[in-house]
Design a protein around this motif. Structure first.
Motif, short mmCIF file in Angstrom:
data_model
loop_
_atom_site.label_atom_id
_atom_site.label_comp_id
_atom_site.label_asym_id
_atom_site.label_seq_id
_atom_site.Cartn_x
_atom_site.Cartn_y
_atom_site.Cartn_z
N LYS A 14 0.85 -1.19 0.00
CA LYS A 14 0.00 0.00 0.00
C LYS A 14 0.89 1.24 0.00
O LYS A 14 1.84 1.31 0.78
N THR A 15 0.56 2.19 -0.89
CA THR A 15 1.33 3.43 -0.97
C THR A 15 0.38 4.62 -1.01
O THR A 15 -0.74 4.52 -1.50
N GLU A 16 0.85 5.75 -0.48
CA GLU A 16 0.06 6.99 -0.46
C GLU A 16 0.48 7.88 -1.62
O GLU A 16 1.68 8.07 -1.87
N TRP A 17 -0.50 8.43 -2.33
CA TRP A 17 -0.25 9.33 -3.46
C TRP A 17 -1.18 10.53 -3.37
O TRP A 17 -2.30 10.41 -2.90
N GLU A 18 -0.71 11.67 -3.87
CA GLU A 18 -1.55 12.87 -3.94
C GLU A 18 -2.11 12.97 -5.36
O GLU A 18 -1.40 12.76 -6.33
N ILE A 19 -3.41 13.32 -5.46
CA ILE A 19 -4.02 13.49 -6.78
C ILE A 19 -3.58 14.83 -7.36
O ILE A 19 -3.75 15.87 -6.73
N ILE A 20 -3.01 14.78 -8.57
CA ILE A 20 -2.61 15.98 -9.29
C ILE A 20 -3.70 16.35 -10.30
O ILE A 20 -4.01 17.52 -10.50
N ASP A 21 -4.29 15.32 -10.94
CA ASP A 21 -5.32 15.57 -11.94
C ASP A 21 -6.22 14.35 -12.06
O ASP A 21 -5.79 13.22 -11.82
N ILE A 22 -7.48 14.58 -12.44
CA ILE A 22 -8.42 13.51 -12.76
C ILE A 22 -8.90 13.77 -14.18
O ILE A 22 -9.48 14.82 -14.46
N GLY A 23 -8.63 12.82 -15.09
CA GLY A 23 -9.00 12.97 -16.49
C GLY A 23 -10.47 12.68 -16.75
O GLY A 23 -11.20 12.21 -15.88
N ASP A 24 -10.91 12.95 -18.00
CA ASP A 24 -12.30 12.74 -18.40
C ASP A 24 -12.68 11.25 -18.37
O ASP A 24 -13.84 10.91 -18.18
N GLU A 25 -11.70 10.37 -18.56
CA GLU A 25 -11.96 8.92 -18.58
C GLU A 25 -11.68 8.29 -17.21
O GLU A 25 -11.40 7.10 -17.12
N ASP A 26 -11.69 9.09 -16.15
CA ASP A 26 -11.45 8.66 -14.76
C ASP A 26 -10.01 8.24 -14.49
O ASP A 26 -9.73 7.60 -13.49
N GLU A 27 -9.06 8.60 -15.40
CA GLU A 27 -7.67 8.27 -15.13
C GLU A 27 -7.07 9.30 -14.18
O GLU A 27 -7.37 10.48 -14.27
N LEU A 28 -6.25 8.82 -13.26
CA LEU A 28 -5.66 9.67 -12.24
C LEU A 28 -4.20 9.99 -12.58
O LEU A 28 -3.48 9.13 -13.08
N THR A 29 -3.79 11.21 -12.30
CA THR A 29 -2.38 11.57 -12.30
C THR A 29 -2.01 11.77 -10.84
O THR A 29 -2.61 12.60 -10.15
N LEU A 30 -1.07 10.95 -10.36
CA LEU A 30 -0.72 10.93 -8.94
C LEU A 30 0.74 11.30 -8.74
O LEU A 30 1.57 11.10 -9.63
N MET A 31 1.05 11.82 -7.54
CA MET A 31 2.43 12.15 -7.19
C MET A 31 2.70 11.70 -5.76
O MET A 31 1.86 11.92 -4.87
N ASP A 32 3.87 11.07 -5.54
CA ASP A 32 4.20 10.66 -4.17
C ASP A 32 5.06 11.73 -3.49
O ASP A 32 5.32 12.78 -4.07
N GLU A 33 5.49 11.45 -2.26
CA GLU A 33 6.24 12.44 -1.47
C GLU A 33 7.56 12.85 -2.12
O GLU A 33 8.02 13.97 -1.95
N SER A 34 8.16 11.93 -2.89
CA SER A 34 9.47 12.25 -3.50
C SER A 34 9.32 12.92 -4.87
O SER A 34 10.31 13.19 -5.53
N GLY A 35 8.07 13.16 -5.31
CA GLY A 35 7.84 13.85 -6.57
C GLY A 35 7.67 12.94 -7.77
O GLY A 35 7.47 13.42 -8.89
N ASP A 36 7.73 11.62 -7.56
CA ASP A 36 7.50 10.67 -8.66
C ASP A 36 6.04 10.70 -9.05
O ASP A 36 5.16 10.77 -8.18
N GLN A 37 5.78 10.63 -10.36
CA GLN A 37 4.39 10.65 -10.83
C GLN A 37 3.97 9.29 -11.35
O GLN A 37 4.79 8.49 -11.81
N LYS A 38 2.67 9.06 -11.31
CA LYS A 38 2.07 7.79 -11.73
C LYS A 38 0.79 8.13 -12.48
O LYS A 38 -0.01 8.93 -12.02
#
Length: 126
Positions: free
Chosen positions: A56-80
């Motif tokens: 389990k990992t914690e991520w901050e939501i940066i963006d939510i797309g129209d197709e429900d896709e998430l752009t996430l960022m962790d504490e070290s700045g890595d994006q997913k």
């Protein structure tokens, strides 16, 4: 434990007495960690079972797309970008969208990963 190829959380274990062939049986009642469906498995008590590695990992939501896709960022700045809003439990996707409010609020999500699958399982507004 793994039941029918699905990673599960064990709810209860019951052990039957040894039968005429000498092995006691363990009856596992479990719930799939991604879908919430209940599964059951019966295994001889002398046999082993497979256990998935769940992370389990914690991520901050940066963006939510129209197709429900998430752009996430962790504490070290890595994006997913390969995780979508959850479809289970029903309504959680709408609650996350409302909490995020088009970027007005800071929302953290917990992403659970096991056996090659990833899914948002919890969120909180900061």
């Amino acid at each position: 434990m793994m039941i029918k190829g699905k990673p599960c959380k064990v709810l209860s274990i019951s052990v039957s007495k040894t039968g005429k062939h000498g092995h006691a049986k363990c009856n596992f009642l479990a719930v799939d960690i991604f879908t919430g469906k209940k599964l059951e498995d019966m295994v001889p008590s002398t046999h082993g079972t497979t256990v998935p590695v769940v992370k389990k990992t914690e991520w901050e939501i940066i963006d939510i797309g129209d197709e429900d896709e998430l752009t996430l960022m962790d504490e070290s700045g890595d994006q997913k970008t390969d995780v979508n809003l959850p479809t289970i439990p029903e309504g959680m996707d709408k609650k996350i969208r409302e909490a995020w409010n088009e970027g007005e609020n800071q929302v953290m999500v917990t992403v659970q990963a096991a056996v090659g699958l990833e899914q948002v399982v919890a969120f909180k507004t900061l």
